[in-house]
Design a protein around this motif. Structure first.
Motif, PDB file in Angstrom:
ATOM      1  N   ALA A  21     -15.572   5.793 -12.091  1.00  0.00           N
ATOM      2  CA  ALA A  21     -16.123   4.499 -11.696  1.00  0.00           C
ATOM      3  C   ALA A  21     -15.726   4.168 -10.253  1.00  0.00           C
ATOM      4  O   ALA A  21     -14.645   4.525  -9.802  1.00  0.00           O
ATOM      5  N   GLU A  22     -16.609   3.486  -9.583  1.00  0.00           N
ATOM      6  CA  GLU A  22     -16.346   3.214  -8.170  1.00  0.00           C
ATOM      7  C   GLU A  22     -16.812   1.804  -7.861  1.00  0.00           C
ATOM      8  O   GLU A  22     -17.899   1.400  -8.259  1.00  0.00           O
ATOM      9  N   ILE A  23     -15.981   1.053  -7.164  1.00  0.00           N
ATOM     10  CA  ILE A  23     -16.386  -0.293  -6.772  1.00  0.00           C
ATOM     11  C   ILE A  23     -16.517  -0.319  -5.249  1.00  0.00           C
ATOM     12  O   ILE A  23     -15.669   0.218  -4.544  1.00  0.00           O
TER      13      ILE A  23
ATOM     14  N   ASN B  80       0.818  -1.203   0.000  1.00  0.00           N
ATOM     15  CA  ASN B  80       0.000   0.000   0.000  1.00  0.00           C
ATOM     16  C   ASN B  80       0.849   1.249   0.000  1.00  0.00           C
ATOM     17  O   ASN B  80       0.582   2.203  -0.732  1.00  0.00           O
TER      18      ASN B  80
ATOM     19  N   VAL C  10     -16.729  -2.105  -1.605  1.00  0.00           N
ATOM     20  CA  VAL C  10     -16.355  -3.326  -0.880  1.00  0.00           C
ATOM     21  C   VAL C  10     -16.705  -3.158   0.593  1.00  0.00           C
ATOM     22  O   VAL C  10     -16.336  -2.164   1.205  1.00  0.00           O
TER      23      VAL C  10
ATOM     24  N   LEU D  49      -0.093   7.689  -9.783  1.00  0.00           N
ATOM     25  CA  LEU D  49      -0.721   6.411 -10.110  1.00  0.00           C
ATOM     26  C   LEU D  49      -2.212   6.658 -10.319  1.00  0.00           C
ATOM     27  O   LEU D  49      -2.928   7.108  -9.441  1.00  0.00           O
ATOM     28  N   ASN D  50      -2.667   6.350 -11.495  1.00  0.00           N
ATOM     29  CA  ASN D  50      -4.050   6.650 -11.843  1.00  0.00           C
ATOM     30  C   ASN D  50      -4.838   5.359 -11.986  1.00  0.00           C
ATOM     31  O   ASN D  50      -4.688   4.624 -12.948  1.00  0.00           O
ATOM     32  N   LEU D  51      -5.654   5.081 -10.996  1.00  0.00           N
ATOM     33  CA  LEU D  51      -6.457   3.862 -11.052  1.00  0.00           C
ATOM     34  C   LEU D  51      -7.670   4.100 -11.933  1.00  0.00           C
ATOM     35  O   LEU D  51      -8.254   5.174 -11.888  1.00  0.00           O
ATOM     36  N   PRO D  52      -8.048   3.100 -12.679  1.00  0.00           N
ATOM     37  CA  PRO D  52      -9.211   3.288 -13.555  1.00  0.00           C
ATOM     38  C   PRO D  52     -10.510   3.451 -12.759  1.00  0.00           C
ATOM     39  O   PRO D  52     -11.456   4.049 -13.238  1.00  0.00           O
ATOM     40  N   ALA D  53     -10.522   2.871 -11.552  1.00  0.00           N
ATOM     41  CA  ALA D  53     -11.739   3.031 -10.759  1.00  0.00           C
ATOM     42  C   ALA D  53     -11.357   3.195  -9.299  1.00  0.00           C
ATOM     43  O   ALA D  53     -10.308   2.714  -8.861  1.00  0.00           O
ATOM     44  N   LYS D  54     -12.197   3.870  -8.572  1.00  0.00           N
ATOM     45  CA  LYS D  54     -11.915   4.057  -7.163  1.00  0.00           C
ATOM     46  C   LYS D  54     -12.344   2.806  -6.393  1.00  0.00           C
ATOM     47  O   LYS D  54     -13.444   2.288  -6.631  1.00  0.00           O
ATOM     48  N   ILE D  55     -11.450   2.305  -5.563  1.00  0.00           N
ATOM     49  CA  ILE D  55     -11.831   1.150  -4.744  1.00  0.00           C
ATOM     50  C   ILE D  55     -12.245   1.667  -3.382  1.00  0.00           C
ATOM     51  O   ILE D  55     -11.443   2.207  -2.637  1.00  0.00           O
ATOM     52  N   ASN D  56     -13.495   1.491  -3.113  1.00  0.00           N
ATOM     53  CA  ASN D  56     -14.058   2.091  -1.907  1.00  0.00           C
ATOM     54  C   ASN D  56     -14.282   0.988  -0.857  1.00  0.00           C
ATOM     55  O   ASN D  56     -15.306   0.322  -0.880  1.00  0.00           O
ATOM     56  N   ILE D  57     -13.282   0.794   0.008  1.00  0.00           N
ATOM     57  CA  ILE D  57     -13.399  -0.300   0.964  1.00  0.00           C
ATOM     58  C   ILE D  57     -13.878   0.210   2.314  1.00  0.00           C
ATOM     59  O   ILE D  57     -13.314   1.154   2.860  1.00  0.00           O
ATOM     60  N   ILE D  58     -14.929  -0.402   2.802  1.00  0.00           N
ATOM     61  CA  ILE D  58     -15.425  -0.019   4.124  1.00  0.00           C
ATOM     62  C   ILE D  58     -15.359  -1.224   5.043  1.00  0.00           C
ATOM     63  O   ILE D  58     -15.922  -2.274   4.734  1.00  0.00           O
TER      64      ILE D  58
ATOM     65  N   TYR E  48     -12.052   5.263 -15.625  1.00  0.00           N
ATOM     66  CA  TYR E  48     -11.393   6.567 -15.750  1.00  0.00           C
ATOM     67  C   TYR E  48     -12.379   7.704 -15.799  1.00  0.00           C
ATOM     68  O   TYR E  48     -12.034   8.814 -16.125  1.00  0.00           O
TER      69      TYR E  48
ATOM     70  N   MET F  50       2.544   1.691  -3.316  1.00  0.00           N
ATOM     71  CA  MET F  50       1.608   2.039  -4.368  1.00  0.00           C
ATOM     72  C   MET F  50       1.281   3.527  -4.319  1.00  0.00           C
ATOM     73  O   MET F  50       1.187   4.192  -5.338  1.00  0.00           O
TER      74      MET F  50
END
Lengths: 359, 539, 362
Positions: free
Chosen positions: C113-115, A135, C117, A144-153, C110, A138
């Motif tokens: 988008a949002e995933i 982490n 979890v 660093l451009n992620l294609p999507a936001k990873i939203n971890i809760i 891009y 990274m």
């Protein structure tokens, strides 16, 4: 009337046994505190060392991103041998080698391979430590451009505060132990002090004596739980409760009688309090470990999972974790209540039959 | 051997022992000669045990003890004399390991003392104690008397020059007591000296010299004749009710002259005279008379039998308990007395036979519940709740017998006054003398007005003055309330207070007769002798 | 030292322990602890119950589902549930992880988008570990270029087995708690029953008595070293890379330390149950906290780090882990130092105990 006399007598006897009172208080307060505070499972302060073979400033930049609370101040070593030595002597857990190739690739935007040496004696901690490293590295590259936001809760315990989990687990283990000890001792003490015959000579049904004696200890247990939850779980550790505290008391009450049934069996076969102590250890350990106190049942061997259906502690632990963390409501908890009630009735019946023979 | 030739073996000078602030003994002085038998008598807690422990080198003390020519002031210095001294502490078989057999005890003690195996001597000891046939039995399975005999011969194993026995016969039946004494006497002929503390005055008579302990001091010493002689001016015949004199066993002791015939004193008298000199008064017992309808036969046991596996503890025992009667149940340890009482109490199921209470057969669980509410029971060692104060204990028993709050209060006050333990109501059982425990246990057993009272060795270990008060109390109770009492005891002279005695031997009743008939049958014998005679006749 | 005294007590204790069935506990409890803790403490996370709600039904979302299905870490179910119902699965402990892939997820890459979890955070270690796995898998799934790739080399426990991590650590716990309580009980029993008079009144030395009383628990538990070692080999398949002889000697010294603690406990207690409770309380916490099972000593904060150095368990465990997993033996100076520290502990405890035992009634 007779029941209140027995209750009063048992309370007086309990409070006049200073050793027992201190032991119970210890188990409900200090012990829970030590367990909650001391047993840290998620790695913190990981000791880390590195070798800077490339002698480049970018290395220092990376190093400076390893900081508290996850990592201790990284230690520098002169060469890879010294670094390895430190790992072998268990001075550090993680060793990072920044070689020239790594730095060159990093600067030229090729994929840079970073050598990480890790003491994996503690396997799980090693794994989590690697995740930490990943982490940090990274995020080190800002662009660093992620294609999507990873939203971890992480629900219920977003900061992964181990104190909450540890203190509750320890509390339930201790309730199991104390339930067995208190209820068995209240009978065996009469045997040891030679008052057993006197007790039998009271013109009172055996069932009333047995039930009143158990009730007296269950009430002491509930008082202990109140002290523990109020003082330590809520007071010191600020554990949240997402469900209803009354549900917790209800399941605790049912569990006390289930464990009381086992305690009656112990009481029937023990002649001395020492034997109660020994039997309690032998029964308590498997009970705690097979019921998911420290590891979730779903992660266990399927055979143990089936076996655990026979343990009253299983339902207690699951219900308690659901009440405190997952915030389950009364109706969601109904299966646990019924299961625990059923266990209590079966175990109590067995224990009652067993000790009833002595009356 | 002439007395003059005997060397002094032990000299105790200014011996004092204290536990924290509490002084156990202060400035005790005495000496002991070879082959001499020295007896310690005195109440519970008078300092006998502390003195014995100090001499044996197991307790720190002040002062000086000289054994032969060796002087010691502490347990550490006493190490050197432990080769020649043996101590047998108080308690039935206290030093035995329950899971070791008789033989294994010999192995252990021989090795512990670094002795060579002397088969001949060991066999002699085993035979003397009657344990030769039981060498493979575990100590935990021996009767109280056998345990004491085993402890004694084990302490004789190193052939001590000085034997120290702390109440070796308390709680032991008369048969075993006689055997214990035979062993001691036999070893004495080999040149051994002994110091023995005892609660039985019939044994004290056998000593060469006696020391009377009271509150940590030796207040009288001499031969038993000398001690008896010293109180002859205060001893009168018969028993009277008076708060200035004590009565026990057909004697009355008074410091002031009484208008009664003088009598020859017994050794027990010394305790009463001492109590009078200290200004102590006998308790005044005032049991109100009661008129309750009680049938003539209260308990009727017909051919009661109890088996434990192969072993028959009680074999077809018949026993009737009549209204207003004190029945003494006598017998050696293990003769089946306690088992029998437990059957009567409903604590053991009855294997064979019938039991009737107040004319009704006791059969079902319900019957037993009624039975329990009609019986008062005082067990050995007065097993009441040690964590409750005396008052709390009594309240608990009252409530369990469904007495109302007002009634409870009234009765506790009444009994406390009657049995004189008012000042101890808020104390805990272990803080008060044994005699008080005994009386308050009796009160607990009487709260619910039972028609019959079972007492299992209620006087064991209790001092003479308290025992006399207790017996007067029982007599009053039976006379004024019509209650019948079944009692077991190892003090044979107490049987004199019973109306009738039943003697058990190996689970069989061998005698059931009125005390006065027995005296007629065996004239000029005291009751201990009668008892031994009966046991001998019924082989 | 008289051999006969030793023989007397040794023989008596062996008979006593066998006839009162205590012998069963001596061999049952250590084995039980090893088996239960060994199997019961599972720190690695596998088979997390994962529900993926795929509202996208694209190539990418299928790819993600496949990636999760292919690892041992996740047991994936794909379900079509509302957000609320899915959350309810976690609340009722029927799922550990919920992954929600929104509609048109792949088209919005891009473009915000949002995933989503959701992880059950009740077990913190599991939650943190799962979070790491999930991030790694998702980023992998996006197929993007990462500037730094970690190439890790695991030392000592290469395959990251939980058993290798937990089982050796249990030796220090078991051999601290169990011999101490046995020794304490066996000495206090003489006091409680009154048989201590045999020691008081016989012409034997204090040292003889103490050695005689400590020898039986020491010998009985010496056998446990081998029993536990065999269990570690054959039940848990833990490797052994060090010198057996060093391991054996160190374990014997450690058991001496433990019975020394038992001796001290026996001095301040007068009933067997009190001796049992006290000896367990004072040994189980350091035995567990400073064993290194849950937390490496080097990673402790200052306070705990100092505390860990006060208790003998840390030194022993260092040597045990070395014997099982590392195998440096006495080549490492630290191991030699720790060995001597353990010797000093053993000698000091027993000397202090001997000093406080009094051959007289208190």
């Amino acid at each position: 009337m007779k029941m209140s006399a027995i209750l009063k007598k048992e309370f007086l006897v309990f409070f006049r046994n200073a050793g027992l009172v201190i032991f119970i208080l210890y188990a409900f307060t200090l012990d829970i505190y030590i367990a909650g505070k001391g047993i840290k499972v998620t790695p913190r302060n990981v000791s880390i060392g590195y070798v800077n073979e490339a002698d480049n400033l970018i290395v220092n930049k990376i190093i400076s991103s390893f900081h508290k609370p996850q990592f201790k101040q990284p230690k520098m070593f002169l060469n890879e041998k010294a670094l390895k030595n430190a790992i072998y002597n268990r001075k550090i857990i993680v060793g990072i080698v920044f070689d020239k190739q790594f730095v060159n690739n990093l600067i030229s935007k090729k994929q840079a391979k970073l050598q990480v040496l890790i003491d994996s004696t503690a396997a799980a901690q090693a794994e989590v430590t690697l995740i930490y490293l990943q982490n940090i590295l990274m995020k080190f590259e800002n662009n660093l451009n992620l294609p999507a936001k990873i939203n971890i809760i992480k629900l219920f315990n977003p900061n992964s505060n181990t104190k909450w989990f540890m203190s509750l687990s320890e509390l339930m283990s201790n309730i199991t132990m104390l339930g067995l000890v208190l209820i068995a001792v209240v009978f065996v003490r009469e045997k040891e002090n030679g008052t057993w015959d006197i007790m039998l000579l009271m013109p009172v049904r055996g069932s009333l004596i047995i039930f009143s004696k158990i009730l007296s200890q269950v009430l002491i247990l509930m008082a202990g739980i109140t002290i523990s939850v109020g003082l330590i779980v809520f007071g010191v550790f600020n554990t949240p409760i997402n469900g209803n505290l009354l549900d917790f008391y209800l399941i605790s009450f049912l569990f006390s009688f289930a464990i009381g049934g086992i305690a009656l069996v112990i009481a029937a076969v023990s002649k001395t309090i020492l034997e109660v102590g020994h039997l309690t250890i032998v029964i308590m350990l498997p009970l705690i470990f097979l019921s998911g106190a420290w590891t979730p049942l779903s992660a266990m061997n399927p055979f143990i999972q089936y076996l655990s259906y026979l343990s009253p502690l299983r339902y207690y632990i699951q219900a308690t974790q659901d009440i405190f963390f997952r915030g389950s409501g009364f109706f969601d908890l109904l299966p646990y209540f019924f299961a625990e009630l059923f266990m209590a009735m079966v175990l109590f019946y067995i224990g009652y039959k067993k000790i009833g023979k002595l009356f | 051997m002439e007395n003059g030739e005997l060397r002094k073996i032990l000299e105790v000078k200014n011996l004092s022992v204290s536990y924290g602030k509490k002084v156990a003994i202060k400035n005790v002085n005495f000496s002991l000669k070879e082959q001499e038998l020295l007896g310690f008598i005195g109440a519970d807690g008078a300092g006998k045990s502390s003195t014995l422990h100090a001499i044996a080198g197991v307790l720190s003390f002040e002062g000086e003890i000289v054994y032969k020519n060796y002087v010691y002031h502490s347990p550490k210095e006493a190490e050197k004399i432990k080769y020649e001294i043996s101590l047998m502490p108080q308690g039935l078989g206290l030093v035995l390991y329950d899971f070791l057999s008789v033989k294994e005890h010999f192995d252990f003690f021989r090795d512990l003392r670094g002795l060579k195996k002397d088969k001949e001597y060991e066999n002699r000891l085993l035979k003397m104690a009657g344990l030769y046939e039981f060498q493979n039995r575990l100590a935990g399975n021996l009767s109280g008397g056998m345990r004491q005999k085993l402890s004694l011969i084990l302490s004789l194993l190193p052939r001590p020059k000085l034997l120290i026995l702390d109440e070796p016969t308390t709680g032991v039946d008369p048969i075993s007591r006689a055997e214990l004494w035979n062993i001691v006497n036999e070893m004495r002929e080999d040149g051994m000296s002994a110091i023995i503390s005892t609660a039985y005055m019939s044994e004290a008579n056998k000593m060469d010299k006696l020391m009377l302990f009271d509150e940590g001091e030796i207040i009288a010493s001499g031969t038993s004749e000398e001690l008896i002689e010293s109180i002859k001016d205060y001893t009168y015949e018969g028993e009277i009710e008076n708060n200035k004199c004590f009565s026990f066993n057909n004697r009355t002791y008074s410091l002031k002259p009484l208008n009664l015939k003088k009598a020859s004193p017994t050794l027990e008298g010394i305790f009463f005279v001492n109590a009078l000199k200290k200004g102590k008064k006998p308790i005044v017992i005032n049991v109100p008379e009661k008129d309750i309808e009680i049938p003539e036969i209260i308990v009727n046991a017909k051919c009661l039998t109890k088996k434990f596996g192969e072993f028959i503890a009680d074999n077809c025992i018949d026993l009737k308990l009549k209204k207003s009667e004190i029945l003494g149940l006598l017998g050696a340890n293990g003769a089946g007395k306690t088992t029998f009482i437990k059957m009567l109490l409903g604590l053991y199921p009855i294997d064979e036979g019938e039991l009737y209470l107040l004319g009704k057969r006791i059969r079902s669980y319900e019957d037993r519940l009624t039975l329990k509410s009609k019986i008062g029971y005082v067990s050995q060692k007065f097993s009441l709740y040690k964590d409750l104060s005396i008052k709390e204990n009594l309240e608990y028993f009252a409530k369990m017998h469904s007495l109302s709050v007002g009634e409870t209060k009234r009765k506790i006050e009444e009994f406390a006054r009657m049995f004189e333990f008012e000042e101890y109501l808020n104390a805990f059982p272990k803080e008060v003398p044994l005699g008080i425990n005994q009386r308050f246990s009796l009160a607990a057993a009487l709260l619910h007005e039972p028609v019959v009272l079972f007492l299992d060795e209620p006087t064991s270990g209790v001092d003479t003055v308290a025992r006399s008060a207790f017996w007067r109390l029982l007599r009053k109770l039976k006379e004024n309330t019509g209650i019948s009492i079944l009692i077991t005891t190892h003090y044979m002279n107490e049987a004199e207070y019973c109306d009738r005695v039943a003697v058990l031997k190996r689970g069989v009743k061998i005698v059931d007769d009125e005390v006065k008939n027995l005296h007629k049958k065996y004239p000029r014998l005291d009751f201990e002798e009668i008892f031994l005679q009966i046991y001998k006749e019924n082989q | 030292m008289k051999i006969s005294v030793l023989r007397a007590y040794l023989k008596k204790e062996i008979i006593d322990l066998i006839r009162n069935k205590m012998i069963i506990l001596i061999y049952l409890i250590p084995t039980m602890i090893l088996i239960l803790f060994g199997f019961g403490i599972k720190l690695e996370v596998t088979h997390a119950r994962t529900v993926i709600i795929d509202n996208d039904h694209s190539k990418l979302s299928l790819e993600i589902i496949n990636k999760f299905s292919r690892t041992k870490y996740f047991d994936v179910r794909v379900e079509n549930l509302s957000y609320k119902k899915a959350l309810h699965l976690i609340q009722t402990n029927k799922a550990d992880v919920i992954i929600i892939i929104p509609p048109s997820f792949s088209r919005n890459l891009y473009k915000g988008a949002e995933i989503g979890v959701y992880i059950d955070g009740s077990f913190p270690l599991r939650a943190v570990t799962l979070q790491g796995y999930i991030e790694k898998l998702l980023i992998n799934g996006f197929n993007i270029h990462l500037p730094i790739k970690i190439e890790n080399r695991n030392f000592f426990n290469e395959s990251l087995r939980d058993y290798n991590a937990v089982v050796p650590g249990l030796f220090g716990l078991i051999f601290l708690v169990v011999p101490a309580s046995l020794a304490a009980i066996m000495i206090v029993k003489e006091k409680e029953m009154g048989t201590i008079f045999n020691f008081y009144s016989a012409p034997i030395k204090k040292v003889e008595f103490i050695i005689s009383k400590l020898l039986p628990p020491f010998l009985f538990h010496s056998l446990n070293i081998f029993i536990l070692l065999l269990l570690a080999f054959y039940v848990f398949n833990v490797p052994f890379r060090g010198n057996f002889f060093i391991f054996w000697v160190v374990s014997e010294i450690y058991i001496l330390i433990s019975v020394g603690i038992g001796l001290l406990v026996s001095i301040i207690t007068s009933t067997q149950i009190a001796a049992l409770v006290l000896s367990v309380i004072i040994t189980i916490i350091p035995g567990f906290l400073y064993s290194g099972i849950l937390m490496p000593i080097s990673s402790m904060d200052k306070e705990s780090f100092i505390e860990a150095h006060i208790f003998p368990v840390m030194y022993y465990n260092h040597l045990v882990y070395d014997s099982f997993l590392i195998g440096q033996g006495f080549k490492a100076s630290e191991n030699v130092l720790y060995f001597f520290i353990l010797c000093i502990y053993a000698v000091t405890l027993i000397l202090v105990g001997t000093f406080f035992v009094k051959k007289a009634i208190k």
